[in-house]
Scaffold this active site. Structure first.
Site, PDB file in Angstrom:
ATOM      1  N   GLU A  21      49.112  97.282  27.183  1.00  0.00           N
ATOM      2  CA  GLU A  21      48.081  96.527  26.470  1.00  0.00           C
ATOM      3  C   GLU A  21      47.702  95.258  27.230  1.00  0.00           C
ATOM      4  O   GLU A  21      46.534  94.886  27.303  1.00  0.00           O
ATOM      5  CB  GLU A  21      48.570  96.185  25.064  1.00  0.00           C
ATOM      6  CG  GLU A  21      48.721  97.424  24.191  1.00  0.00           C
ATOM      7  CD  GLU A  21      49.528  97.131  22.944  1.00  0.00           C
ATOM      8  OE1 GLU A  21      49.000  96.463  22.052  1.00  0.00           O
ATOM      9  OE2 GLU A  21      50.697  97.549  22.877  1.00  0.00           O
ATOM     10  N   LYS A  53      59.439 100.081  15.457  1.00  0.00           N
ATOM     11  CA  LYS A  53      58.394 100.019  16.479  1.00  0.00           C
ATOM     12  C   LYS A  53      58.930  99.925  17.906  1.00  0.00           C
ATOM     13  O   LYS A  53      59.941  99.292  18.170  1.00  0.00           O
ATOM     14  CB  LYS A  53      57.476  98.803  16.235  1.00  0.00           C
ATOM     15  CG  LYS A  53      56.613  98.909  14.998  1.00  0.00           C
ATOM     16  CD  LYS A  53      55.628 100.076  15.028  1.00  0.00           C
ATOM     17  CE  LYS A  53      54.487  99.838  15.977  1.00  0.00           C
ATOM     18  NZ  LYS A  53      53.560  98.809  15.510  1.00  0.00           N
ATOM     19  N   HIS A  85      35.908 113.671  26.241  1.00  0.00           N
ATOM     20  CA  HIS A  85      35.597 113.111  24.908  1.00  0.00           C
ATOM     21  C   HIS A  85      36.863 112.926  24.079  1.00  0.00           C
ATOM     22  O   HIS A  85      36.819 112.950  22.855  1.00  0.00           O
ATOM     23  CB  HIS A  85      34.624 113.999  24.128  1.00  0.00           C
ATOM     24  CG  HIS A  85      33.429 114.435  24.920  1.00  0.00           C
ATOM     25  ND1 HIS A  85      32.236 113.736  24.905  1.00  0.00           N
ATOM     26  CD2 HIS A  85      33.262 115.469  25.779  1.00  0.00           C
ATOM     27  CE1 HIS A  85      31.369 114.347  25.708  1.00  0.00           C
ATOM     28  NE2 HIS A  85      31.974 115.394  26.269  1.00  0.00           N
ATOM     29  N   SER A 130      58.959  95.137  17.178  1.00  0.00           N
ATOM     30  CA  SER A 130      58.161  94.347  16.237  1.00  0.00           C
ATOM     31  C   SER A 130      59.092  93.393  15.517  1.00  0.00           C
ATOM     32  O   SER A 130      60.243  93.730  15.237  1.00  0.00           O
ATOM     33  CB  SER A 130      57.483  95.291  15.245  1.00  0.00           C
ATOM     34  OG  SER A 130      57.185  94.601  14.048  1.00  0.00           O
TER      35      SER A 130
END
Ligand code: ARG
Length: 450
Positions: free
Chosen positions: A287, A280, A153, A274
């Site tokens: 992804e 970043k 979980h 970024s």
């Protein structure tokens, strides 16, 4: 090019609409191998002289070289790879080239080509999976002793090691290989000789053609052989599931390289910055792996939906099998390669993993097990440890520093010894459990079988 009963040319809009050469050109090596085996069988059956066969074979081999070297001009007016090659052959060798299509249809031809294509791609994908498994086994070895929390979980559950976690993916990938091999076994039969749908009045030696093309046998029903695309559906499923596994891995990595977890550091070569936020470092490869898996699942659905309403045998809808097939094999190959490169270069931040595993609550189950070993039934032990956890959360005193005996007399002094990660892992010795010894043995096992 062959007009026959048609008095009018195909409209150019229909040509554009129905051509497949823009993508099925890549079947050319298989189309040519199939044609040569077919022509050789024609020669054996007395339909071609040795001289004619050799003209056809030479012509086909020259066409193959020209395509490979980018010298071949494909024509959309010739629809697909089969007609482009046949028309070119006739242009090069003359009327004898017109004998090649005896006892054959594009329907059994395309079924043969795609089976050969799938077989080749399966071998390539299995190689790429194996390479990724090697990388993961190497990392599992490097981090065999790196203790971290295992989650259910997405809540900290029990201690494991990074090695054990990585080997979980090696297992998944092994099943993916098994599915691919299974699919390969089933698809490796030759449909050649099924003709348009009802075989042919001219009998060629199907078994010998099959043998020459490396098939294990021949299909046994001409109608099924023409209509069947199960092998593509199976391959697309095996690919989609492999993608799903890598997507889950990506999700783990995305979490792990967030500041919140901080378990892993991906190399600069496999992350992006970024355009706006200078700080970043984004896990784009993960992804995109997750994102492309959507395409892999979509490609499977695409084919299944296309097949669902088709009467036997060939329908032109079947031409739509190739774009999802090509896309899935190309996408998965790339995903496997880039992930292998990225994972080989990633570094675990072992101190962060250990700190996260340092929460004594991860050993609450071990405390319950200690009660069980002293004779307390598990349900009761679960209840007592639950009370201790509640007390710890209320008082702010960590579980391992609580006066457990004050909570219940069933607890004893020695039970405090469960609060050692080292001991907790060392005790997990059963097959499949994450003791460091086990993980090391598993690494050896994988090295032996990969
Ligand atoms: N390009 C076609 C396909 O991919 C080849 C088979 C064509 N057969 C036919 N009867 N029109 O499905």
């Amino acid at each position: 090019m062959w007009k026959g009963r048609f008095a009018q040319d195909t409209s150019s809009l229909v040509q554009q609409f129905s051509e497949s050469i823009s993508y099925d050109w890549r079947l050319f090596p298989h189309d040519i191998a199939g044609s040569i085996a077919h022509a050789r069988a024609q020669m054996r059956a007395g339909l071609l002289t040795a001289e004619e066969f050799s003209q056809i074979e030479t012509g086909l081999r020259e066409i193959e070289t020209d395509i490979r070297e980018g010298r071949f001009e494909f024509r959309a007016s010739l629809e697909d790879i089969h007609m482009n090659i046949e028309a070119e052959l006739i242009k090069r060798v003359g009327a004898v080239g017109g004998k090649l299509h005896t006892a054959r249809s594009r329907n059994d031809q395309v079924a043969t080509d795609t089976r050969l294509f799938c077989r080749m791609e399966i071998d390539g994908i299995i190689g790429a999976i194996c390479a990724l498994q090697w990388v993961m086994v190497d990392q599992a070895e490097k981090y065999a002793g790196a203790v971290m929390p295992g989650y259910t979980h997405l809540q900290r559950g029990q201690p494991v090691t990074m090695g054990h976690h990585l080997l979980a993916y090696v297992e998944m990938l092994q099943r993916d290989r098994g599915r691919l091999l299974d699919c390969r076994k089933r698809l490796n039969v030759s449909p050649l000789g099924s003709g348009a749908l009802a075989g042919s009045t001219i009998n060629l030696d199907r078994a010998r053609i099959a043998d020459e093309l490396g098939f294990d046998g021949v299909t046994h029903n001409s109608m099924d052989a023409i209509a069947d695309r199960d092998y593509i559906a199976e391959l697309l499923f095996a690919i989609a599931l492999c993608g799903v596994h890598l997507s889950r891995l990506s999700e783990d990595l995305i979490l792990w390289c967030s500041s919140e977890f901080g378990f892993v550091s991906l190399s600069d070569a496999h992350t992006t910055g970024s355009s706006l936020m200078p700080q970043k470092k984004n896990p784009d490869v993960c992804e995109l792996t997750r994102g492309k898996t959507g395409r892999l699942v979509g490609n499977l659905l695409n084919l299944l939906v296309s097949l669902k309403g088709l009467p036997l045998t060939y329908n032109r809808d079947l031409q739509e099998d190739k774009p999802p097939l090509f896309d899935s094999v190309d996408t998965l190959r790339m995903v496997l390669e880039v992930n292998a490169e990225m994972i080989a270069a990633m570094e675990m931040r072992e101190e962060k993993c250990l700190a996260a595993a340092g929460d004594p609550l991860l050993l609450a189950t071990d405390l319950a097990d200690a009660l069980v070993k002293s004779g307390v039934p598990f349900r009761q032990a679960h209840e007592l440890v639950g009370k201790a956890v509640a007390e710890s959360l209320k008082s702010g005193v960590p579980l391992h520093q609580l006066d457990l005996k004050a909570i219940d007399g069933a607890f004893s002094e020695e039970m405090g010894s469960v609060f050692s990660l080292e001991r907790a892992l060392a005790a997990r010795t059963n097959v499949g459990a994450p003791s460091i010894e086990n993980v090391k043995r598993e690494i050896e096992r994988w090295r032996g079988c990969l």
